[in-house]
Write a protein that holds these residues in place. Structure first.
Motif, PDB file in Angstrom:
ATOM      1  N   ILE A  38      52.567  32.994  17.471  1.00 26.29           N
ATOM      2  CA  ILE A  38      52.350  31.708  16.936  1.00 26.29           C
ATOM      3  C   ILE A  38      52.342  30.643  17.938  1.00 26.29           C
ATOM      4  CG2 ILE A  38      53.435  30.152  15.328  1.00 26.29           C
ATOM      5  CD1 ILE A  38      54.904  32.364  14.118  1.00 26.29           C
ATOM      6  N   THR A  39      51.231  29.876  18.002  1.00 23.66           N
ATOM      7  CA  THR A  39      51.028  28.685  18.800  1.00 23.66           C
ATOM      8  C   THR A  39      51.173  27.680  18.308  1.00 23.66           C
ATOM      9  OG1 THR A  39      49.561  30.196  20.318  1.00 23.66           O
ATOM     10  CG2 THR A  39      49.561  27.872  20.621  1.00 23.66           C
ATOM     11  N   GLY A  40      51.820  26.417  18.862  1.00 20.95           N
ATOM     12  CA  GLY A  40      52.125  25.090  18.388  1.00 20.95           C
ATOM     13  C   GLY A  40      50.613  24.217  19.266  1.00 20.95           C
ATOM     14  N   LEU A  41      50.149  23.843  18.452  1.00 23.36           N
ATOM     15  CA  LEU A  41      49.083  22.849  18.866  1.00 23.36           C
ATOM     16  C   LEU A  41      49.517  21.181  18.669  1.00 23.36           C
ATOM     17  CD1 LEU A  41      46.390  22.377  20.266  1.00 23.36           C
ATOM     18  CD2 LEU A  41      45.340  22.219  17.904  1.00 23.36           C
ATOM     19  N   LEU A  42      49.970  20.687  19.900  1.00 30.02           N
ATOM     20  CA  LEU A  42      50.624  19.458  19.996  1.00 30.02           C
ATOM     21  C   LEU A  42      49.951  18.177  20.489  1.00 30.02           C
ATOM     22  CD1 LEU A  42      54.370  20.718  20.792  1.00 30.02           C
ATOM     23  CD2 LEU A  42      53.235  20.554  18.690  1.00 30.02           C
ATOM     24  N   GLY A  43      49.970  17.052  20.211  1.00 23.88           N
ATOM     25  CA  GLY A  43      49.530  16.076  20.475  1.00 23.88           C
ATOM     26  C   GLY A  43      49.502  14.690  19.983  1.00 23.88           C
ATOM     27  N   ARG A  44      49.001  13.618  20.505  1.00 22.09           N
ATOM     28  CA  ARG A  44      49.391  12.517  19.881  1.00 22.09           C
ATOM     29  C   ARG A  44      48.226  12.155  18.867  1.00 22.09           C
ATOM     30  NH1 ARG A  44      51.094   8.508  24.687  1.00 22.09           N
ATOM     31  NH2 ARG A  44      51.542   7.144  22.954  1.00 22.09           N
ATOM     32  N   ASN A  45      48.236  11.207  18.198  1.00 23.16           N
ATOM     33  CA  ASN A  45      47.142  11.051  17.149  1.00 23.16           C
ATOM     34  C   ASN A  45      45.854  10.831  17.994  1.00 23.16           C
ATOM     35  OD1 ASN A  45      48.672  11.065  14.770  1.00 23.16           O
ATOM     36  ND2 ASN A  45      49.217   8.900  14.979  1.00 23.16           N
ATOM     37  N   GLY A  46      44.585  11.392  17.737  1.00 19.64           N
ATOM     38  CA  GLY A  46      43.522  11.095  18.361  1.00 19.64           C
ATOM     39  C   GLY A  46      43.296  11.851  19.731  1.00 19.64           C
ATOM     40  N   SER A  47      44.344  12.856  19.864  1.00 22.84           N
ATOM     41  CA  SER A  47      44.338  13.789  21.045  1.00 22.84           C
ATOM     42  C   SER A  47      43.112  14.811  21.147  1.00 22.84           C
ATOM     43  CB  SER A  47      45.639  14.694  21.368  1.00 22.84           C
ATOM     44  OG  SER A  47      45.810  15.241  20.309  1.00 22.84           O
ATOM     45  N   GLY A  48      42.799  15.127  19.832  1.00 19.41           N
ATOM     46  CA  GLY A  48      41.586  16.331  19.745  1.00 19.41           C
ATOM     47  C   GLY A  48      41.951  17.232  19.177  1.00 19.41           C
TER      48      GLY A  48
END
Length: 301
Positions: A38-48
């Motif tokens: 289970i991988t968390g894909l994290l990023g701010r809005n607009g990060s891709g």
């Protein structure tokens, strides 16, 4: 439907670039999502994040580079695309049809579909099969997305903010169902979320995007060992911080005469710094994934 006998596939992007007009959404990204984790894909809005998941789901092709699922390009490969399921927060369903019709469509599209699990999750979220999808509340619609994602039992299951419309009890019920079914039927799961505190304990691997580039791609436990928080008298802490070898100060804040600093670095260097700080009477605490994410992406920005 039957469950695949092969092990869950690895997902890899090799030097991938994706653009929307003059905007570069992903910039020469090279990252691997481990098989059966289970991988968390994290990023701010607009990060891709959504662009990346869309590429893996073959909803579009990259401008450059390769997207590989189990070592193969899934684009226009019908057999491979059946093994990849993307559920988006916007919902990719037949709005004017009943829930039951959408379930039949999903069952016909997914060779790994589990009708018993779908029924159990529908019951958990109190969603009636005879109801028209567009007449569901936002929370029920989000919950229906999780039904489609979980019951697909796709070897690669990607959930892109699909649970944002759900209230807290429903989200926690979803996390429990996800973990229970993942342990019984391992697969490669990618969770894109802003609710880092809620999903942190589910994650085995973490990928952090920032402005279309990979900022972090590591095991979750390894990432947690790369940060700590130290608290002490402001003047004493200010004198100590510059002496700590190989440690980066991500942020500081002042609380009256007390100061708190968030530090990051390689685990062995942090352990050495922790010994020095404790010897000087400083209070040491761990750093949770959300704090580390906020500091890392804030610094990058």
């Amino acid at each position: 439907m039957t469950t695949p006998t092969t092990s869950p596939p690895e997902v890899r992007l090799r030097q991938v670039t994706a653009s929307y007009g003059s905007t570069t959404a992903l910039d020469t990204v090279d990252v691997t999502f481990p098989a059966g984790a289970i991988t968390g894909l994290l990023g701010r809005n607009g990060s891709g994040k959504t662009t990346m998941l869309s590429l893996v789901a073959s909803l579009r092709r990259p401008a450059a580079g390769q997207v590989l699922v189990d070592g193969q390009d899934p684009f226009e490969d019908e057999a491979l695309m059946e093994q990849v399921c993307l559920i988006r927060e916007s919902g990719d369903v037949l709005d004017d049809e009943k829930v039951a019709v959408n379930l039949r469509y999903a069952a016909d599209s997914r060779p790994t579909w589990d009708a018993e699990l779908a029924g159990r999750v529908l019951e958990t979220f109190q969603i009636e099969e005879q109801k028209i999808v567009r007449r569901l509340s936002r929370g029920q619609r989000s919950a229906f997305g999780t039904v489609l994602g979980l019951a697909s039992r796709a070897p690669v299951t990607m959930l892109d903010e699909v649970y944002l419309g759900m209230d807290a009890p429903s989200r926690y019920a979803f996390y429990d169902l996800l973990l229970e079914d993942y342990l019984a039927h391992p697969r490669t799961i990618i969770l894109s979320s802003h609710l880092i505190v809620e999903i942190e304990n589910l994650l085995e691997h973490v990928v952090i995007l920032d402005r279309g580039r990979v900022l972090v791609a590591e095991e979750a436990e390894d990432l947690r060992t790369q940060g700590l928080q130290v608290t002490g008298r402001g003047a004493d802490l200010d004198a100590l911080l510059p002496t700590l070898a190989g440690v980066t100060v991500l942020a500081t804040r002042t609380l009256g005469p007390t100061r708190q600093a968030t530090l990051t670095g390689q685990p062995e260097l942090l352990r050495a710094a922790e010994s020095e700080l404790r010897a000087a009477g400083m209070e040491i605490g761990g750093i949770d994934l959300q704090d580390l994410f906020v500091h890392l992406t804030g610094r990058a920005a």
